[in-house]
Design a protein around this motif. Structure first.
Motif, PDB file in Angstrom:
ATOM      1  N   LYS A  60      94.946   4.326  27.197  1.00 33.96           N
ATOM      2  CA  LYS A  60      96.166   4.579  27.970  1.00 33.96           C
ATOM      3  C   LYS A  60      97.224   5.246  27.101  1.00 33.96           C
ATOM      4  CE  LYS A  60      99.846   2.262  30.596  1.00 33.96           C
ATOM      5  NZ  LYS A  60     100.927   2.873  29.777  1.00 33.96           N
ATOM      6  N   SER A  61      97.336   4.794  25.851  1.00 37.64           N
ATOM      7  CA  SER A  61      98.302   5.386  24.947  1.00 37.64           C
ATOM      8  C   SER A  61      98.003   6.863  24.733  1.00 37.64           C
ATOM      9  CB  SER A  61      98.289   4.637  23.615  1.00 37.64           C
ATOM     10  OG  SER A  61      99.205   5.206  22.705  1.00 37.64           O
ATOM     11  N   ALA A  62      96.731   7.189  24.546  1.00 37.59           N
ATOM     12  CA  ALA A  62      96.343   8.590  24.370  1.00 37.59           C
ATOM     13  C   ALA A  62      96.635   9.401  25.627  1.00 37.59           C
ATOM     14  CB  ALA A  62      94.857   8.668  24.016  1.00 37.59           C
ATOM     15  N   HIS A  63      96.329   8.833  26.764  1.00 40.60           N
ATOM     16  CA  HIS A  63      96.561   9.524  28.036  1.00 40.60           C
ATOM     17  C   HIS A  63      98.054   9.759  28.272  1.00 40.60           C
ATOM     18  CE1 HIS A  63      95.746  10.748  32.159  1.00 40.60           C
ATOM     19  NE2 HIS A  63      96.658   9.893  32.584  1.00 40.60           N
ATOM     20  N   ASP A  64      98.874   8.778  27.917  1.00 43.67           N
ATOM     21  CA  ASP A  64     100.317   8.924  28.096  1.00 43.67           C
ATOM     22  C   ASP A  64     100.861  10.082  27.247  1.00 43.67           C
ATOM     23  OD1 ASP A  64     100.375   6.843  29.874  1.00 43.67           O
ATOM     24  OD2 ASP A  64     101.126   5.355  28.446  1.00 43.67           O
ATOM     25  N   GLN A  65     100.329  10.233  26.045  1.00 46.44           N
ATOM     26  CA  GLN A  65     100.757  11.352  25.208  1.00 46.44           C
ATOM     27  C   GLN A  65     100.408  12.689  25.859  1.00 46.44           C
ATOM     28  OE1 GLN A  65      99.721  11.277  21.022  1.00 46.44           O
ATOM     29  NE2 GLN A  65      99.655   9.035  21.020  1.00 46.44           N
ATOM     30  N   GLY A  75     104.231  17.112  26.378  1.00 38.58           N
ATOM     31  CA  GLY A  75     102.943  16.485  26.163  1.00 38.58           C
ATOM     32  C   GLY A  75     102.249  17.073  24.950  1.00 38.58           C
ATOM     33  N   VAL A  76     101.439  16.257  24.293  1.00 38.88           N
ATOM     34  CA  VAL A  76     100.700  16.715  23.111  1.00 38.88           C
ATOM     35  C   VAL A  76      99.242  16.293  23.247  1.00 38.88           C
ATOM     36  CG1 VAL A  76     102.715  16.575  21.606  1.00 38.88           C
ATOM     37  CG2 VAL A  76     101.214  14.587  21.838  1.00 38.88           C
ATOM     38  N   VAL A  77      98.401  17.004  22.555  1.00 38.00           N
ATOM     39  CA  VAL A  77      96.994  16.604  22.510  1.00 38.00           C
ATOM     40  C   VAL A  77      96.884  15.430  21.542  1.00 38.00           C
ATOM     41  CG1 VAL A  77      94.654  17.306  21.938  1.00 38.00           C
ATOM     42  CG2 VAL A  77      96.223  18.940  23.002  1.00 38.00           C
ATOM     43  N   PRO A  78      96.507  14.264  22.016  1.00 36.01           N
ATOM     44  CA  PRO A  78      96.480  13.098  21.124  1.00 36.01           C
ATOM     45  C   PRO A  78      95.437  13.252  20.026  1.00 36.01           C
ATOM     46  CG  PRO A  78      95.441  12.584  23.225  1.00 36.01           C
ATOM     47  CD  PRO A  78      96.064  13.931  23.385  1.00 36.01           C
ATOM     48  N   GLN A  79      95.798  12.824  18.838  1.00 31.18           N
ATOM     49  CA  GLN A  79      94.863  12.832  17.708  1.00 31.18           C
ATOM     50  C   GLN A  79      94.229  11.443  17.615  1.00 31.18           C
ATOM     51  OE1 GLN A  79      94.351  15.846  16.024  1.00 31.18           O
ATOM     52  NE2 GLN A  79      95.631  16.478  17.768  1.00 31.18           N
ATOM     53  N   VAL A  80      93.032  11.325  18.114  1.00 33.47           N
ATOM     54  CA  VAL A  80      92.376  10.025  18.226  1.00 33.47           C
ATOM     55  C   VAL A  80      91.519   9.753  16.993  1.00 33.47           C
ATOM     56  CG1 VAL A  80      90.744   8.625  19.548  1.00 33.47           C
ATOM     57  CG2 VAL A  80      92.359  10.135  20.743  1.00 33.47           C
ATOM     58  N   ASP A  81      91.816   8.674  16.318  1.00 32.71           N
ATOM     59  CA  ASP A  81      90.984   8.172  15.224  1.00 32.71           C
ATOM     60  C   ASP A  81      90.145   7.038  15.826  1.00 32.71           C
ATOM     61  OD1 ASP A  81      89.879   6.832  13.050  1.00 32.71           O
ATOM     62  OD2 ASP A  81      91.634   7.133  11.774  1.00 32.71           O
ATOM     63  N   ALA A 189      87.977   5.017  29.818  1.00 30.56           N
ATOM     64  CA  ALA A 189      88.583   4.813  28.501  1.00 30.56           C
ATOM     65  C   ALA A 189      88.094   5.863  27.517  1.00 30.56           C
ATOM     66  CB  ALA A 189      88.268   3.410  27.990  1.00 30.56           C
ATOM     67  N   HIS A 190      86.801   6.139  27.522  1.00 24.39           N
ATOM     68  CA  HIS A 190      86.264   7.114  26.580  1.00 24.39           C
ATOM     69  C   HIS A 190      86.669   8.539  26.943  1.00 24.39           C
ATOM     70  CE1 HIS A 190      83.915   3.782  24.977  1.00 24.39           C
ATOM     71  NE2 HIS A 190      83.735   4.556  23.914  1.00 24.39           N
ATOM     72  N   ALA A 191      86.781   8.824  28.227  1.00 24.96           N
ATOM     73  CA  ALA A 191      87.271  10.144  28.632  1.00 24.96           C
ATOM     74  C   ALA A 191      88.687  10.361  28.117  1.00 24.96           C
ATOM     75  CB  ALA A 191      87.211  10.289  30.151  1.00 24.96           C
ATOM     76  N   ARG A 192      89.520   9.345  28.195  1.00 29.10           N
ATOM     77  CA  ARG A 192      90.904   9.451  27.729  1.00 29.10           C
ATOM     78  C   ARG A 192      90.988   9.527  26.203  1.00 29.10           C
ATOM     79  NH1 ARG A 192      94.796   5.627  31.478  1.00 29.10           N
ATOM     80  NH2 ARG A 192      94.792   7.010  33.295  1.00 29.10           N
ATOM     81  N   LEU A 193      89.955   9.038  25.528  1.00 27.91           N
ATOM     82  CA  LEU A 193      89.925   9.108  24.067  1.00 27.91           C
ATOM     83  C   LEU A 193      89.270  10.390  23.565  1.00 27.91           C
ATOM     84  CD1 LEU A 193      89.027   5.378  23.331  1.00 27.91           C
ATOM     85  CD2 LEU A 193      91.209   6.513  22.828  1.00 27.91           C
ATOM     86  N   GLY A 194      88.973  11.292  24.487  1.00 28.85           N
ATOM     87  CA  GLY A 194      88.489  12.610  24.087  1.00 28.85           C
ATOM     88  C   GLY A 194      87.002  12.828  24.168  1.00 28.85           C
TER      89      GLY A 194
END
Length: 473
Positions: A60-65, A75-81, A189-194
């Protein structure tokens, strides 16, 4: 040497249900022994509710970004670690873990034995070097992921909810076999995490839910980049790590780097040797009566292993039911009629009582279905969370079911669970004063929708009001 133990209550299984029974009984003065051969806290803490919701929170945090533009924020492309995300999941588990720990329960007076148990007679259970004879036994062994006998599946690496959270490298393309709640939650969840995500479902995704509500969830996942292949019954699986292929019976094929199997769960019965205790089972689990007693009158089964609804809150509810009967000798029965269920996708999907189709089948033309859309809730408008609606099935002024799809649906459904559990009328819900502006106001508004046509479209009401106005000074 075998240690012989006599106790009032033996609890087999240290998951949410078993822990609730053990804690309650011990604090009320009963002598309690708890067996757990694996991890304290069971599936919910270690592989289910807790880690999945922690992962969903990160997603959700990544999606909100990525979607902040609708608020006037760039909006920004979230950098997911991904490894750090899974560290967050592990940390959440770690913070809750002490509440379910062996040390805590021993502090409550429970004798905790870290062994699996199996019956050797109707009243005796062997657990390692311990032979336990109990006045009452509670089986709370929960359930495990069901792995279907799909040709080729045993020859390729695959994940279940018990292994998914051990990943540290983000999947490039996650294939999910199963479009039920677990599959859909993890897919989104995984779609939102890239990740690229494909859900492969032999029927309709979320097929146990109201089709109208499920359609909202499916459409949202599609809009977020997830693919859902429905009517795709899996024929075989092939490939190797990083290159897995799933073939459907209709000829469709799906290729990905990782595979998650999420087709359901099965009760954990194999280790128990139930035949020695005269305990009968069904395909779903242990056969129990309304009081959760098995065919051995000294033995109860609760939670997933009892073959009913598979939710942590059901196991907790069952614990209360059997504490009343096993400790106090009071008549106590379990019911599913007021048990809510929630799928924690975005939007969330929540249900309690009868769905619209079930209510119409049970009550025919006596059913009234009232609804209210999120698009008319001011807080939802302010937060740009206007997708979804609530509908309540009403018979003779009393709700018999409620279905909600939308932001915080899991929080909203609690009021309707309260109404069903206590036989409340729609008028009592409508009398509630909800703070403004809140998402919770939606519940009052849907109750108000039940009375609106009776008040505003009634010629009798208008005549009465007119007469009163002429009479008043």
């Amino acid at each position: 040497m075998v240690e012989r133990i006599k106790t009032d209550l033996l609890v087999i299984g240290g998951g949410s249900g078993g822990l609730s029974v053990a804690a309650g009984a011990a604090q009320m003065g009963a002598k309690v022994v708890l067996l757990e051969g694996h991890r304290m806290g069971g599936d919910c803490l270690n592989y289910g509710c807790v880690p999945s919701k922690a992962l969903i929170a990160a997603a959700k945090s990544a999606h909100d970004q990525a979607t902040a533009g609708k608020y006037g924020v760039m909006g920004v492309v979230p950098q997911v670690d991904y490894a750090a995300v899974m560290d967050h999941v592990a940390d959440v588990i770690g913070q809750i873990e002490p509440m379910d720990s062996q040390e805590r329960f021993e502090g409550l007076g429970v004798r905790v034995i870290r062994e699996y148990g199996h019956f050797v007679s109707p009243r005796e259970v062997q657990a390692g070097d311990h032979l336990i004879r109990a006045r009452r036994v509670v089986i709370a062994t929960g359930s495990s992921p069901l792995v279907p006998p799909i040709p080729g599946l045993s020859e390729v690496p695959y994940l279940t909810n018990e292994t998914l959270f051990d990943l540290r490298d983000r999947p490039d393309h996650l294939l999910v076999i199963g479009g039920g709640p677990i599959g859909m939650e993890m897919a989104q969840a995984h779609a939102r995490l890239g990740c690229k995500v494909t859900v492969i479902e032999g029927d309709r995704a979320l097929n146990r839910d109201d089709p109208e509500l499920a359609g909202v969830v499916r459409e949202t996942l599609h809009e977020e980049g997830g693919e859902i292949a429905e009517g795709a019954k899996v024929a075989r699986v092939s490939g190797a790590a990083g290159a897995i292929e799933v073939a459907a019976e209709d000829g469709r094929t799906f290729s990905g780097t990782h595979l998650l199997v999420a087709v359901g769960r099965r009760a954990n019965l194999a280790r128990l040797n139930l035949e020695a205790a005269g305990i009968e089972t069904t395909r779903a689990g242990i056969s129990v009566d309304a009081g959760l007693r098995s065919t051995n009158r000294r033995v109860y089964a609760i939670g997933d292993v009892a073959g009913g609804l598979q939710f942590t809150h059901v196991a907790g509810y069952h614990a209360g039911v059997i504490i009343r009967s096993s400790l106090f000798g009071l008549p106590s029965k379990a019911s599913d009629a007021h048990i809510p269920r929630v799928t924690y996708t975005a939007p969330e999907l929540a249900q309690v009582g009868l769905s619209e189709a079930e209510a119409r089948a049970a009550h025919g033309d006596r059913v009234e279905v009232v609804r209210f859309d999120y698009a008319h809730n001011d807080r939802a408008i302010a937060e740009r969370k206007t997708v979804g609606f609530a509908k309540v099935m009403v018979v003779k002024g009393r709700p018999v079911g409620a279905s909600i799809v939308g932001h915080q649906a899991g929080e909203l459904i609690g009021l309707w669970a309260l109404a069903l559990a206590n036989g409340l009328k729609m008028g009592q819900v409508a009398a509630m004063v909800a703070p403004y502006p809140t998402i919770g106001e939606l519940n009052k508004r849907v109750a108000g929708a039940y009375f609106s046509p009776r008040l505003f479209d009634s010629q009798m009401v208008k005549r009465v009001v007119g007469a009163v106005q002429r009479w008043l000074p």
